[in-house]
Design an enzyme around this catalytic site. Structure first.
Site, PDB file in Angstrom:
ATOM      1  N   ASP A  99      -9.902  13.698   7.720  1.00 10.29           N
ATOM      2  CA  ASP A  99      -9.183  12.667   6.946  1.00 10.29           C
ATOM      3  C   ASP A  99      -9.028  13.112   5.478  1.00 10.29           C
ATOM      4  OD1 ASP A  99      -7.983  10.212   6.265  1.00 10.29           O
ATOM      5  OD2 ASP A  99      -9.930   9.273   5.877  1.00 10.29           O
ATOM      6  N   TYR A 127      -4.449  14.346  -3.018  1.00  9.44           N
ATOM      7  CA  TYR A 127      -4.792  13.605  -1.798  1.00  9.44           C
ATOM      8  C   TYR A 127      -5.891  14.306  -1.001  1.00  9.44           C
ATOM      9  CZ  TYR A 127      -3.701  10.055   1.717  1.00  9.44           C
ATOM     10  OH  TYR A 127      -3.762   8.974   2.582  1.00  9.44           O
ATOM     11  N   HIS A 159       0.836  -1.202   0.000  1.00  7.38           N
ATOM     12  CA  HIS A 159       0.000   0.000   0.000  1.00  7.38           C
ATOM     13  C   HIS A 159       0.871   1.252   0.000  1.00  7.38           C
ATOM     14  CE1 HIS A 159      -3.606   2.395   1.457  1.00  7.38           C
ATOM     15  NE2 HIS A 159      -2.620   3.179   1.842  1.00  7.38           N
ATOM     16  N   GLU A 160       1.866   1.286   0.871  1.00 10.12           N
ATOM     17  CA  GLU A 160       2.724   2.477   0.974  1.00 10.12           C
ATOM     18  C   GLU A 160       3.525   2.696  -0.315  1.00 10.12           C
ATOM     19  OE1 GLU A 160       2.145   4.579   3.175  1.00 10.12           O
ATOM     20  OE2 GLU A 160       0.861   3.213   4.274  1.00 10.12           O
ATOM     21  N   HIS A 192      -9.725   7.825   3.482  1.00 13.69           N
ATOM     22  CA  HIS A 192      -9.676   6.430   3.941  1.00 13.69           C
ATOM     23  C   HIS A 192     -11.082   5.862   4.163  1.00 13.69           C
ATOM     24  CE1 HIS A 192      -5.589   7.819   5.039  1.00 13.69           C
ATOM     25  NE2 HIS A 192      -5.247   6.588   4.744  1.00 13.69           N
ATOM     26  N   GLU A 229      -6.072   6.518  -2.363  1.00 14.34           N
ATOM     27  CA  GLU A 229      -6.084   5.489  -1.323  1.00 14.34           C
ATOM     28  C   GLU A 229      -6.490   4.134  -1.899  1.00 14.34           C
ATOM     29  OE1 GLU A 229      -5.403   4.757   1.915  1.00 14.34           O
ATOM     30  OE2 GLU A 229      -4.143   6.488   1.592  1.00 14.34           O
ATOM     31  N   HIS A 260       1.567   4.166  -3.117  1.00 16.01           N
ATOM     32  CA  HIS A 260       1.445   5.636  -3.069  1.00 16.01           C
ATOM     33  C   HIS A 260       2.562   6.264  -3.901  1.00 16.01           C
ATOM     34  CE1 HIS A 260      -1.917   6.461  -0.524  1.00 16.01           C
ATOM     35  NE2 HIS A 260      -1.447   5.803   0.513  1.00 16.01           N
TER      36      HIS A 260
END
Lengths: 356, 88
Positions: free
Chosen positions: A271, A189, A174-175, A276, A198, A178
């Site tokens: 958020d 974002y 996931h990271e 998310h 996301e 990005h």
């Protein structure tokens, strides 16, 4: 919230976002109304400027003499501090050490590199052999992992709610995803493009796990962060692409707030505009398309999503509808008028995103 | 002095909120110095964040400022950690 005479910090644990939204309206007039909208717009613009700056920065070159099509991994240890990147503890080709966290991060970087190379012929995050750097043991009891524009950072978790963030390979994927998004569509974002950003990370994070385990769409659990929650938490993971909103329901953590369809789309300024939260909708669309097609999800569904992410047509401020239309075009371009196109159309229809 | 910290975002997207009332505390002076410096270094609007990074809202009495991981000052990080009783 409770008070105890003011002699100890009052700890309100983790409160569900919808409750906090309500609280904020009473407690914090600065966030209400026009001021709130101004803040959201400012945040959007600043994020956009920053990401553009990051993209415009000169690319980090692969080490001299490095082979194309091979990962160039370095894992650093922050030693529970916050200075980045920290002390180098494992370089490319080094043997595993005694620290399981370091070994997991190294393996996770490798698994991510492998999927992008083998499935999509992409050489690393930037498509040009970018070195993959990760820092582990960031801060103390740190309940998070993030991509800082250049590298991954992983906390150890507090052991009460979260365990070590390197445990699920999909979190590592996931990271890094990005990073792929930053080097390609660079989705802003915030709001819907942020939720798409996301969702890209959840989709490719899940695909990295499935690729590593050799699972078909039917065999996969479609969970994000399985194994990350401490044993006392009532939940299986942080997000479910198969059934958004069902990953956890805990007295301390609250309930998984993700919607599966546009009927339950959450409007919030928190958020980064619910990035998310509303990612549940495109996540579920991907799950529906992938399971409808069957087989390995990274092959056809994943290819269509990857084509959209990297194809140059996806705008930085794309809405769910913009993205959905591009997946329809990508399915047609790659597979003609076949079952792939039908699966994609049906998936978006089921989550309530229009493709015409 | 009432010190509130609200944290949003992060990989999990789960919010946390906590507050400390310093009146009557033996270490009130230390809290005040820390809180004043953390607020002085904060911004009036939410600053640039990174994907999955935490965003913080610090409110001291009636003044609210914002900051984001990983760009926190030492005082902000210390204050947030103390109030949330968690890494920041």
């Amino acid at each position: 919230m409770k008070t105890n005479g003011g002699h100890e910090p009052v700890f309100c644990t983790v409160v569900p976002p919808h409750v906090l939204d309500k609280l904020a309206q009473h407690e914090d007039p600065a966030l209400a109304g026009p001021a709130r909208r101004t803040l959201e717009r400012d945040a959007l613009e600043r994020t956009h400027r920053r990401l553009t700056t990051v993209i415009g920065a000169p690319a980090v070159a692969a080490p001299a003499g490095a082979e194309a099509g091979k990962p160039h991994r370095t894992v650093y240890d922050a030693g529970h501090g916050t200075a980045l990147p920290g002390r180098k503890v494992r370089g490319e080709g080094d043997k595993p050490g005694k620290d399981a966290t370091v070994n997991r991060a190294y393996a996770g970087l490798g698994a991510t590199f492998e999927l992008f190379l083998k499935a999509y012929e992409r050489d690393s995050i930037d498509g040009n052999g970018l070195p993959l750097d990760a820092t582990v043991h960031y801060d103390r009891e740190y309940n998070n992992a993030f991509w800082n524009g250049e590298q991954m950072v992983f906390g150890d978790g507090d052991g009460e709610i979260f365990l070590d963030f390197t445990i699920p390979v999909d979190v590592i994927g996931h990271e890094l995803a990005h990073g792929v998004t930053q080097y390609t569509a660079n989705l802003t974002y915030f709001g819907q493009p942020g939720a798409l950003n996301e969702s890209m990370s959840d989709v490719f994070g899940a695909l990295i796990k499935q690729y590593t385990l050799g699972q078909t769409a039917a065999e996969a659990d479609w969970l994000i962060g399985a194994g990350l929650l401490a044993p006392r938490v009532t939940g299986v993971a942080l997000r479910s692409m198969k059934a958004p909103g069902t990953a956890y329901d805990d007295d301390v953590l609250g309930k998984d707030p993700q919607p599966a369809t546009m009927d339950d789309y959450v409007r919030t300024g928190r958020d980064n505009g619910g990035v998310h939260i509303n990612s549940g909708i495109p996540n579920h669309a991907f799950y529906l398309a992938a399971t409808e097609l069957g087989g390995h999800a990274w092959e056809r569904a994943g290819q269509i999503w990857y084509d959209v992410l990297t194809g140059g047509e996806l705008k930085e401020k794309a809405s769910f509808g913009d993205f959905a239309k591009l997946t329809v075009a990508a399915a047609r371009a790659r597979y003609n008028e076949g079952e792939e196109l039908r699966a994609v159309l049906k998936a978006w229809e089921q989550v309530g995103v229009r493709t015409v | 002095m009432r010190i509130q910290v609200r944290r949003t975002g992060g990989f999990a997207g789960i919010e946390r909120f906590a507050e400390v009332e310093t009146s009557g505390r033996a270490d009130a002076q230390e809290w005040h110095a820390l809180a004043e410096q953390a607020v002085a270094d904060g911004r009036g609007t939410p600053p640039i964040g990174v994907p999955d990074g935490f965003s913080y809202q610090i409110t001291v009495n009636d003044r609210t400022v914002y900051c984001s991981d990983p760009r926190l000052t030492e005082e902000q990080r210390k204050l947030i950690s103390r109030v949330l009783k968690e890494g920041a």
